[in-house]
Design an enzyme around this catalytic site. Structure first.
Site, mmCIF file in Angstrom:
data_model
loop_
_atom_site.group_PDB
_atom_site.id
_atom_site.type_symbol
_atom_site.label_atom_id
_atom_site.label_comp_id
_atom_site.label_asym_id
_atom_site.label_seq_id
_atom_site.Cartn_x
_atom_site.Cartn_y
_atom_site.Cartn_z
ATOM 1 N N HIS A 1 0.988 0.619 -13.178
ATOM 2 C CA HIS A 1 1.658 -0.633 -13.541
ATOM 3 C C HIS A 1 3.163 -0.387 -13.675
ATOM 4 O O HIS A 1 3.576 0.581 -14.312
ATOM 5 C CB HIS A 1 1.086 -1.148 -14.872
ATOM 6 C CG HIS A 1 1.707 -2.437 -15.303
ATOM 7 N ND1 HIS A 1 1.337 -3.644 -14.759
ATOM 8 C CD2 HIS A 1 2.691 -2.702 -16.196
ATOM 9 C CE1 HIS A 1 2.069 -4.608 -15.309
ATOM 10 N NE2 HIS A 1 2.896 -4.061 -16.186
ATOM 11 N N GLY B 1 0.787 -1.245 0.000
ATOM 12 C CA GLY B 1 0.000 0.000 0.000
ATOM 13 C C GLY B 1 0.813 1.286 0.000
ATOM 14 O O GLY B 1 0.319 2.336 0.398
ATOM 15 N N MET C 1 -4.229 -6.843 -6.597
ATOM 16 C CA MET C 1 -3.806 -8.055 -7.314
ATOM 17 C C MET C 1 -5.008 -8.916 -7.701
ATOM 18 O O MET C 1 -5.093 -10.072 -7.328
ATOM 19 C CB MET C 1 -2.845 -8.865 -6.432
ATOM 20 C CG MET C 1 -1.643 -8.081 -5.964
ATOM 21 S SD MET C 1 -0.683 -7.437 -7.332
ATOM 22 C CE MET C 1 0.130 -8.934 -7.837
ATOM 23 N N ASN D 1 -5.113 2.480 -13.172
ATOM 24 C CA ASN D 1 -4.202 1.520 -12.560
ATOM 25 C C ASN D 1 -2.774 2.035 -12.710
ATOM 26 O O ASN D 1 -2.467 2.706 -13.696
ATOM 27 C CB ASN D 1 -4.331 0.172 -13.294
ATOM 28 C CG ASN D 1 -3.396 -0.893 -12.749
ATOM 29 O OD1 ASN D 1 -3.257 -1.049 -11.528
ATOM 30 N ND2 ASN D 1 -2.744 -1.629 -13.642
HETATM 31 C C1 GRF Z 1 3.552 -1.123 -7.442
HETATM 32 O O1 GRF Z 1 4.804 -1.402 -8.000
HETATM 33 C C2 GRF Z 1 2.514 -0.906 -8.511
HETATM 34 O O2 GRF Z 1 3.040 -0.330 -9.669
HETATM 35 C C3 GRF Z 1 2.065 -2.310 -8.815
HETATM 36 O O3 GRF Z 1 2.069 -2.959 -7.576
HETATM 37 C C4 GRF Z 1 2.994 -2.319 -6.697
HETATM 38 C C5 GRF Z 1 2.203 -1.915 -5.495
HETATM 39 O O4 GRF Z 1 3.003 -1.384 -4.477
HETATM 40 N N1 GRF Z 1 0.791 -2.322 -9.485
HETATM 41 P P1 GRF Z 1 2.319 -0.728 -3.216
HETATM 42 O O5 GRF Z 1 1.337 -1.743 -2.662
HETATM 43 O O6 GRF Z 1 1.629 0.522 -3.666
HETATM 44 O O7 GRF Z 1 3.450 -0.464 -2.260
#
Ligand code: GRF
Length: 280
Positions: A109, A11, A90, A107
């Site tokens: 990515h 997060g 996820m 989103n």
């Molecule tokens: C990030 O690298 C984002 O780009 C990808 O998942 C990761 C999430 O990291 N979709 P966090 O949970 O925000 O620390």
């Protein structure tokens, strides 16, 4: 603009958004809900400690994706939400769910899409010996990691880079560029549509706003057959493909507007971090 952030793990992007709002760098945006589909998510615990409005839609408690998504929809609809931000969420969302919130889901990515959709992007970049890596913020459509691109940010990959250090380097940029993209959406400088992204109702090319490793930004604005490609360099505006003698009022108007947008975005970035000053 009210946003709900959907997470499954650490997060950190959600926390970066929260901090940007607290600091006042993300203006006219309220984090109205943090939703986790995972009861163990570290980010979810942190959001609770911070006193943010949270909701758990625990994926393990539902027998089908339909049931899960119905509960997710119900949860979202309890709050005023203008934009759903998937940040480390996820779970692939169904066509029906995406249609329900069409053009209202984005989103982040960790790759320069369309390269490396799905998981393990850092590993793939290193395996391919790419010299560049980056992040993409895009509109969510029914096809995984394929929706219209709002913004991209490139970083260099050094020879000595490991998967962990590459992920860490990129994460710093994620924490900066996700709030920026949301700020531009909140200000309506960028509008989201089903098949493309708009600035002033002009269609933006398929790389969105593309920031290179020096934080120079390029936007391609659709203009008949010859798109206008504009780069914001340190010493001013560079348009790559319009000969002065062919410049019409409409082209001038588009260029001026894009320049204003890029200048403003650049100022925003510099305000966040003086180390971001462009080199050269
Ligand atoms: C990030 O690298 C984002 O780009 C990808 O998942 C990761 C999430 O990291 N979709 P966090 O949970 O925000 O620390």
């Amino acid at each position: 603009m009210n946003i709900a952030v959907l997470i499954s793990g650490r997060g950190s992007n959600m926390l970066a958004l929260h901090q940007a709002i607290q600091k006042g760098s993300l203006k006219n945006v309220t984090l109205s809900l943090v939703i986790s589909n995972n009861k163990e998510a570290a980010g979810f615990a942190k959001a609770k400690i911070l006193g943010l409005p949270t909701a758990l839609v625990d994926k393990d408690r539902f027998n089908s994706r339909l049931d899960f998504e119905n509960q997710l929809t119900h949860t979202i609809q309890q709050q005023p939400v203008d934009l759903l931000v998937l940040a480390g969420f996820m779970q692939v969302l169904s066509r029906e769910f995406v249609a329900r919130f069409a053009t209202k889901i984005i989103n982040i990515h960790p790759s320069l899409l369309p390269k490396y959709k799905g998981l393990n992007t850092h590993k793939k970049v290193l395996a391919a010996k790419d010299s560049k890596h980056g992040l993409t913020i895009h509109v969510v459509t029914a096809d995984l990691d394929s929706g219209p691109i709002i913004m991209q940010k490139e970083i260099n990959v050094a020879n000595t880079t490991t998967e962990e250090s590459l992920a860490a380097d990129l994460l710093v940029q994620e924490h900066l560029f996700l709030p920026l993209a949301i700020q531009l959406i909140a200000q309506q400088d960028i509008k989201l549509a089903q098949n493309h992204v708009l600035h002033q109702n002009w269609q933006i090319g398929n790389k969105g706003i593309r920031w290179d490793e020096h934080n120079y930004a390029t936007i391609e604005i659709c203009h008949g057959k010859n798109n206008i490609v504009i780069t914001n360099k340190a010493d001013g505006l560079l348009d790559h493909n319009i000969r002065e003698d062919t410049e019409t009022d409409e082209i001038r108007q588009k260029k001026e507007s894009v320049q204003k947008l890029l200048n403003q975005a650049k100022r925003w970035l510099l305000e966040q971090d003086s180390n971001l000053r462009p080199i050269g």
